[in-house]
Design an enzyme around this catalytic site. Structure first.
Site, PDB file in Angstrom:
ATOM      1  CG  ASN A  10      -7.424  11.921  -8.136  1.00  0.00           C
ATOM      2  OD1 ASN A  10      -6.751  13.118  -7.764  1.00  0.00           O
ATOM      3  ND2 ASN A  10      -7.195  10.815  -7.225  1.00  0.00           N
ATOM      4  CE  LYS A  12      -4.277   9.137  -8.532  1.00  0.00           C
ATOM      5  NZ  LYS A  12      -3.757   7.903  -8.424  1.00  0.00           N
ATOM      6  CG  HIS A  96      -7.127   8.432  -3.539  1.00  0.00           C
ATOM      7  ND1 HIS A  96      -5.889   7.837  -3.880  1.00  0.00           N
ATOM      8  CD2 HIS A  96      -7.636   8.428  -4.706  1.00  0.00           C
ATOM      9  CE1 HIS A  96      -5.908   7.559  -4.825  1.00  0.00           C
ATOM     10  NE2 HIS A  96      -6.628   7.668  -5.564  1.00  0.00           N
ATOM     11  CD  GLU A  98      -2.454   7.917  -4.892  1.00  0.00           C
ATOM     12  OE1 GLU A  98      -2.614   9.067  -5.006  1.00  0.00           O
ATOM     13  OE2 GLU A  98      -2.512   7.072  -6.020  1.00  0.00           O
ATOM     14  CD  GLU A 168      -9.973   5.247  -6.669  1.00  0.00           C
ATOM     15  OE1 GLU A 168      -9.941   5.790  -7.748  1.00  0.00           O
ATOM     16  OE2 GLU A 168      -9.203   5.663  -5.779  1.00  0.00           O
ATOM     17  N   GLY A 174      -3.260   3.097 -10.774  1.00  0.00           N
ATOM     18  CA  GLY A 174      -1.803   3.266 -11.006  1.00  0.00           C
ATOM     19  C   GLY A 174      -0.599   2.112 -11.485  1.00  0.00           C
ATOM     20  CB  SER A 213      -5.665   0.650 -14.221  1.00  0.00           C
ATOM     21  OG  SER A 213      -4.510   0.599 -13.336  1.00  0.00           O
TER      22      SER A 213
HETATM   23  P1  PGA Z   1      -5.437   5.490 -11.802  1.00  0.00           P
HETATM   24  O1  PGA Z   1      -5.804   6.062 -10.270  1.00  0.00           O
HETATM   25  O2  PGA Z   1      -6.494   5.814 -12.783  1.00  0.00           O
HETATM   26  O3  PGA Z   1      -4.030   6.144 -12.233  1.00  0.00           O
HETATM   27  O4  PGA Z   1      -5.249   4.078 -11.491  1.00  0.00           O
HETATM   28  C1  PGA Z   1      -7.195   5.969  -9.950  1.00  0.00           C
HETATM   29  C2  PGA Z   1      -7.214   7.039  -8.807  1.00  0.00           C
HETATM   30  O5  PGA Z   1      -6.227   6.850  -7.956  1.00  0.00           O
HETATM   31  O6  PGA Z   1      -8.280   7.607  -8.424  1.00  0.00           O
END
Ligand code: PGA
Length: 253
Positions: A10, A12, A96, A98, A168, A174, A213
């Site tokens: 992803n 982003k 997601h 976010e 998640e 992140g 992560s």
């Molecule tokens: P990350 O993000 O691997 O940077 O923690 C995962 C995600 O948001 O899908």
């Protein structure tokens, strides 16, 4: 039940078209010999077309990070599933954290989007996960159950069969704070048990990715758990070496 592991990057809000093409090319070339892991990448909308063309003929699937459920009309700024079909997209991430946190995504809108994705013959990657406050308050399972129940309203076994779920934990995205393999597997097993209650014959076919992560050094531990069937990777998907280290997680076991 053998489920082919599925690793999706992803990207982003990162990378111009040129940068996306460089990354897509590197991934396409190195993933070519790998047959036992399915791989997809989700670039920004503006790079989808170019990356889709670059990936033609490769085993890397094209994914989108979001979509809108109406096909067309007076919906300024939206991108419909129909338009994603036009670009050769196969998977669409929905729900997601976010989008839930910053853009007002709700379980109801996640469900509308997932239904539209399936109606057009694409596959949703439907994300669920608890916040740190919810985990600390002992509400993890209740939260996940509620997100699954509302996000999967109206799903037939056939629809579920085409769906990928992603667990998640919001506190692990992140942040560098990865869930332990036990914490992750516990929730994955819970998700599968929830699915089994409503779709007993389909639940064991559904892939449940872990996200939060994931890095080359923790991928093997996570992906070797019985109910963890892949990874949704943010930060580590932006560098081809890191992403490939995750895709080739079996080699580091
Ligand atoms: P990350 O993000 O691997 O940077 O923690 C995962 C995600 O948001 O899908």
């Amino acid at each position: 039940m053998a489920r082919t592991p599925f690793v999706c990057g992803n990207w982003k809000l990162h990378k111009t078209v040129a940068e996306s093409l460089d990354l897509a090319t590197a991934i396409k070339n190195s993933v070519a010999p790998i047959r036992d892991v399915e791989v997809a990448v989700a670039p920004v909308f503006t790079a989808l077309h170019a990356v889709g063309k670059r990936l033609e003929g490769s085993t890397v699937a094209l994914a989108a990070q979001d979509c809108f459920w109406e096909d067309q009309g007076a919906w300024t700024g939206e991108v419909s599933v129909r338009l994603l079909v036009d670009l050769g997209v196969k998977y669409v991430i929905v729900g997601h954290s976010e989008r839930r946190q910053h853009f007002g995504e709700t379980d109801a809108s996640v469900n509308h989007k997932a239904q539209a994705i399936l109606r057009h013959g694409l596959r949703p990657i439907l994300c669920v996960g608890e916040t740190l406050a919810e985990r600390e308050a002992g509400e993890t399972f209740g939260r996940i159950a509620a997100q699954l129940a509302a996000g999967l309203v109206g799903f037939s076994p056939e629809m579920l069969n085409e769906t990928v779920l992603a667990y998640e934990p919001v506190w692990a995205i992140g942040t560098g704070k990865v869930a332990t393999t036990q914490q992750a597997e516990e929730v994955h097993a819970f998700i599968r048990a929830q699915l089994r209650e409503r779709w007993p014959t389909t639940a064991d076919h559904v892939r449940i990715q872990y996200g939060g992560s994931v890095k080359p050094d923790n991928a093997a531990g996570l992906l070797s758990q019985p109910n963890i069937d892949g990874a949704l990777v943010g930060g580590a998907s932006l560098k081809s070496d890191d992403f490939l280290g995750i895709v080739k997680y079996r080699l580091s076991k």
